[in-house]
Design an enzyme around this catalytic site. Structure first.
Site, PDB file in Angstrom:
ATOM      1  N   GLY A  34       0.783  -1.242   0.000  1.00  0.00           N
ATOM      2  CA  GLY A  34       0.000   0.000   0.000  1.00  0.00           C
ATOM      3  C   GLY A  34       0.809   1.282   0.000  1.00  0.00           C
ATOM      4  O   GLY A  34       0.324   2.323   0.436  1.00  0.00           O
ATOM      5  N   ASN A  60       1.611   3.030  -2.566  1.00  0.00           N
ATOM      6  CA  ASN A  60       0.944   3.977  -3.470  1.00  0.00           C
ATOM      7  C   ASN A  60      -0.305   4.570  -2.825  1.00  0.00           C
ATOM      8  O   ASN A  60      -0.597   5.754  -3.001  1.00  0.00           O
ATOM      9  CB  ASN A  60       0.610   3.319  -4.813  1.00  0.00           C
ATOM     10  CG  ASN A  60       1.829   3.234  -5.699  1.00  0.00           C
ATOM     11  OD1 ASN A  60       2.249   4.222  -6.290  1.00  0.00           O
ATOM     12  ND2 ASN A  60       2.437   2.054  -5.761  1.00  0.00           N
ATOM     13  N   ILE A 106      -7.643  -9.984 -10.966  1.00  0.00           N
ATOM     14  CA  ILE A 106      -8.043  -9.561 -12.317  1.00  0.00           C
ATOM     15  C   ILE A 106      -9.525  -9.232 -12.256  1.00  0.00           C
ATOM     16  O   ILE A 106     -10.319  -9.999 -11.707  1.00  0.00           O
ATOM     17  CB  ILE A 106      -7.751 -10.688 -13.332  1.00  0.00           C
ATOM     18  CG1 ILE A 106      -6.232 -10.885 -13.437  1.00  0.00           C
ATOM     19  CG2 ILE A 106      -8.354 -10.368 -14.692  1.00  0.00           C
ATOM     20  CD1 ILE A 106      -5.818 -12.087 -14.246  1.00  0.00           C
ATOM     21  N   LEU A 107      -9.898  -8.100 -12.792  1.00  0.00           N
ATOM     22  CA  LEU A 107     -11.304  -7.682 -12.760  1.00  0.00           C
ATOM     23  C   LEU A 107     -12.063  -8.305 -13.931  1.00  0.00           C
ATOM     24  O   LEU A 107     -11.518  -8.468 -15.030  1.00  0.00           O
ATOM     25  CB  LEU A 107     -11.398  -6.162 -12.834  1.00  0.00           C
ATOM     26  CG  LEU A 107     -10.779  -5.413 -11.642  1.00  0.00           C
ATOM     27  CD1 LEU A 107     -10.611  -3.941 -11.967  1.00  0.00           C
ATOM     28  CD2 LEU A 107     -11.619  -5.604 -10.390  1.00  0.00           C
ATOM     29  N   ASN A 120      -4.787   2.314 -13.524  1.00  0.00           N
ATOM     30  CA  ASN A 120      -3.834   1.362 -12.946  1.00  0.00           C
ATOM     31  C   ASN A 120      -2.417   1.905 -13.090  1.00  0.00           C
ATOM     32  O   ASN A 120      -2.129   2.660 -14.020  1.00  0.00           O
ATOM     33  CB  ASN A 120      -3.929   0.006 -13.665  1.00  0.00           C
ATOM     34  CG  ASN A 120      -3.024  -1.040 -13.008  1.00  0.00           C
ATOM     35  OD1 ASN A 120      -2.940  -1.123 -11.783  1.00  0.00           O
ATOM     36  ND2 ASN A 120      -2.317  -1.825 -13.812  1.00  0.00           N
ATOM     37  N   HIS A 146       1.605   0.584 -13.301  1.00  0.00           N
ATOM     38  CA  HIS A 146       2.367  -0.628 -13.567  1.00  0.00           C
ATOM     39  C   HIS A 146       3.868  -0.275 -13.568  1.00  0.00           C
ATOM     40  O   HIS A 146       4.274   0.707 -14.197  1.00  0.00           O
ATOM     41  CB  HIS A 146       1.946  -1.210 -14.920  1.00  0.00           C
ATOM     42  CG  HIS A 146       2.606  -2.512 -15.201  1.00  0.00           C
ATOM     43  ND1 HIS A 146       2.138  -3.713 -14.696  1.00  0.00           N
ATOM     44  CD2 HIS A 146       3.743  -2.804 -15.884  1.00  0.00           C
ATOM     45  CE1 HIS A 146       2.957  -4.683 -15.074  1.00  0.00           C
ATOM     46  NE2 HIS A 146       3.934  -4.152 -15.794  1.00  0.00           N
ATOM     47  N   GLU A 205      -8.082  -6.201 -21.437  1.00  0.00           N
ATOM     48  CA  GLU A 205      -6.793  -6.845 -21.742  1.00  0.00           C
ATOM     49  C   GLU A 205      -5.810  -6.483 -20.626  1.00  0.00           C
ATOM     50  O   GLU A 205      -5.614  -5.292 -20.322  1.00  0.00           O
ATOM     51  CB  GLU A 205      -6.264  -6.341 -23.084  1.00  0.00           C
ATOM     52  CG  GLU A 205      -5.157  -7.212 -23.626  1.00  0.00           C
ATOM     53  CD  GLU A 205      -4.487  -6.583 -24.839  1.00  0.00           C
ATOM     54  OE1 GLU A 205      -3.296  -6.841 -25.024  1.00  0.00           O
ATOM     55  OE2 GLU A 205      -5.157  -5.825 -25.567  1.00  0.00           O
ATOM     56  N   LEU A 206      -5.210  -7.485 -20.015  1.00  0.00           N
ATOM     57  CA  LEU A 206      -4.341  -7.264 -18.855  1.00  0.00           C
ATOM     58  C   LEU A 206      -3.113  -6.412 -19.188  1.00  0.00           C
ATOM     59  O   LEU A 206      -2.431  -6.655 -20.190  1.00  0.00           O
ATOM     60  CB  LEU A 206      -3.900  -8.626 -18.299  1.00  0.00           C
ATOM     61  CG  LEU A 206      -3.343  -8.606 -16.883  1.00  0.00           C
ATOM     62  CD1 LEU A 206      -4.401  -8.164 -15.891  1.00  0.00           C
ATOM     63  CD2 LEU A 206      -2.797  -9.970 -16.514  1.00  0.00           C
ATOM     64  N   GLU A 214       6.673   6.161  -8.868  1.00  0.00           N
ATOM     65  CA  GLU A 214       5.239   5.842  -8.773  1.00  0.00           C
ATOM     66  C   GLU A 214       4.528   6.796  -7.817  1.00  0.00           C
ATOM     67  O   GLU A 214       3.450   7.301  -8.126  1.00  0.00           O
ATOM     68  CB  GLU A 214       5.040   4.410  -8.257  1.00  0.00           C
ATOM     69  CG  GLU A 214       5.399   3.346  -9.262  1.00  0.00           C
ATOM     70  CD  GLU A 214       5.033   1.947  -8.775  1.00  0.00           C
ATOM     71  OE1 GLU A 214       4.766   1.101  -9.631  1.00  0.00           O
ATOM     72  OE2 GLU A 214       5.028   1.709  -7.555  1.00  0.00           O
TER      73      GLU A 214
HETATM   74  C1  GRF Z   1       3.430  -1.157  -7.490  1.00  0.00           C
HETATM   75  O1  GRF Z   1       4.739  -1.391  -7.928  1.00  0.00           O
HETATM   76  C2  GRF Z   1       2.499  -1.027  -8.658  1.00  0.00           C
HETATM   77  O2  GRF Z   1       3.110  -0.513  -9.800  1.00  0.00           O
HETATM   78  C3  GRF Z   1       2.077  -2.461  -8.920  1.00  0.00           C
HETATM   79  O3  GRF Z   1       1.988  -3.031  -7.635  1.00  0.00           O
HETATM   80  C4  GRF Z   1       2.877  -2.365  -6.746  1.00  0.00           C
HETATM   81  C5  GRF Z   1       2.089  -1.985  -5.530  1.00  0.00           C
HETATM   82  O4  GRF Z   1       2.900  -1.509  -4.497  1.00  0.00           O
HETATM   83  N1  GRF Z   1       0.852  -2.503  -9.661  1.00  0.00           N
HETATM   84  P1  GRF Z   1       2.249  -0.867  -3.209  1.00  0.00           P
HETATM   85  O5  GRF Z   1       1.298  -1.902  -2.604  1.00  0.00           O
HETATM   86  O6  GRF Z   1       1.509   0.374  -3.612  1.00  0.00           O
HETATM   87  O7  GRF Z   1       3.388  -0.561  -2.283  1.00  0.00           O
END
Ligand code: GRF
Length: 201
Positions: A11, A13, A92-93, A107, A109, A143-144, A174
């Protein structure tokens, strides 16, 4: 706009978004709900500390993906959620859910998509010996790890880089870019045109 952040693990992010929100940096976005499929996720502690409402729903064996997603959608309706921010959500949704929230799911990534899709992107990029990787924020389609790209930021893989230092660099980026995109989204600045996203200033 009421936002739901979907998480499964650490968590970090979510934390960055919570901090941005408290500085007024994602307004008019408001984190109104945190959705989580893992009761052990550290993200839940972060949410509780910030006083966020959480909806924890574990997947049950044998239960259809659609059924899980319907339960989530029901809760989202109740909270009048207008946008969904996936932040390390490992499920996956279903197509049904994605259609219901069409162009309203973001999302993040940890690679420069379409390179290094999947759940081990940082490791895969590192092991491939690439000199440059990065972060992608995109709209979610069925599409994933695809869907119209909103923003990408590059991260160099330097001499002497380790997987750990690369992970740290990527996460730092991020935590900077995701709140920026959420702000643009909640301000109506992202316009999808086919496969492309135009950022209106
Ligand atoms: C991040 O690297 C994000 O890009 C990916 O999953 C990770 C999540 O990290 N989708 P956190 O749980 O936010 O620390």
């Amino acid at each position: 706009m009421n936002i739901a952040v979907f998480v499964s693990g650490n968590g970090s992010n979510l934390q960055a978004l919570i901090e941005a929100e408290s500085r007024g940096d994602i307004s008019p976005g408001k984190i109104s709900l945190v959705v989580c499929d893992n009761p052990q996720a550290y993200a839940l502690e972060r949410a509780a500390k910030a006083g966020k409402k959480v909806f924890v729903l574990e997947a049950e064996k044998g239960k259809a993906r659609e059924e899980y997603d319907r339960q989530v959608a029901e809760r989202l309706e109740k909270e009048e959620i207008g946008g969904i921010v996936l932040a390390g959500f490992m499920r996956i949704l279903s197509g049904e859910f994605i259609d219901r929230y069409k162009n309203r799911i973001l999302n993040i990534h940890p690679s420069l998509l379409p390179k290094f899709k999947g759940a081990r992107s940082i490791k895969d990029a590192f092991e491939a010996g690439t000199k440059e990787t990065g972060v992608t924020v995109h709209f979610v389609t069925s599409e994933l790890d695809a869907g119209p790209i909103i923003l990408q930021e590059k991260v160099s893989v330097d001499e002497g880089e380790t997987l750990e230092t690369l992970k740290e660099k990527i996460h730092r980026i991020e935590h900077k870019v995701y709140p920026e995109v959420v702000k643009l989204f909640t301000r109506g600045k992202l316009k999808i045109q086919g496969d492309k996203v135009e950022i209106k200033e």
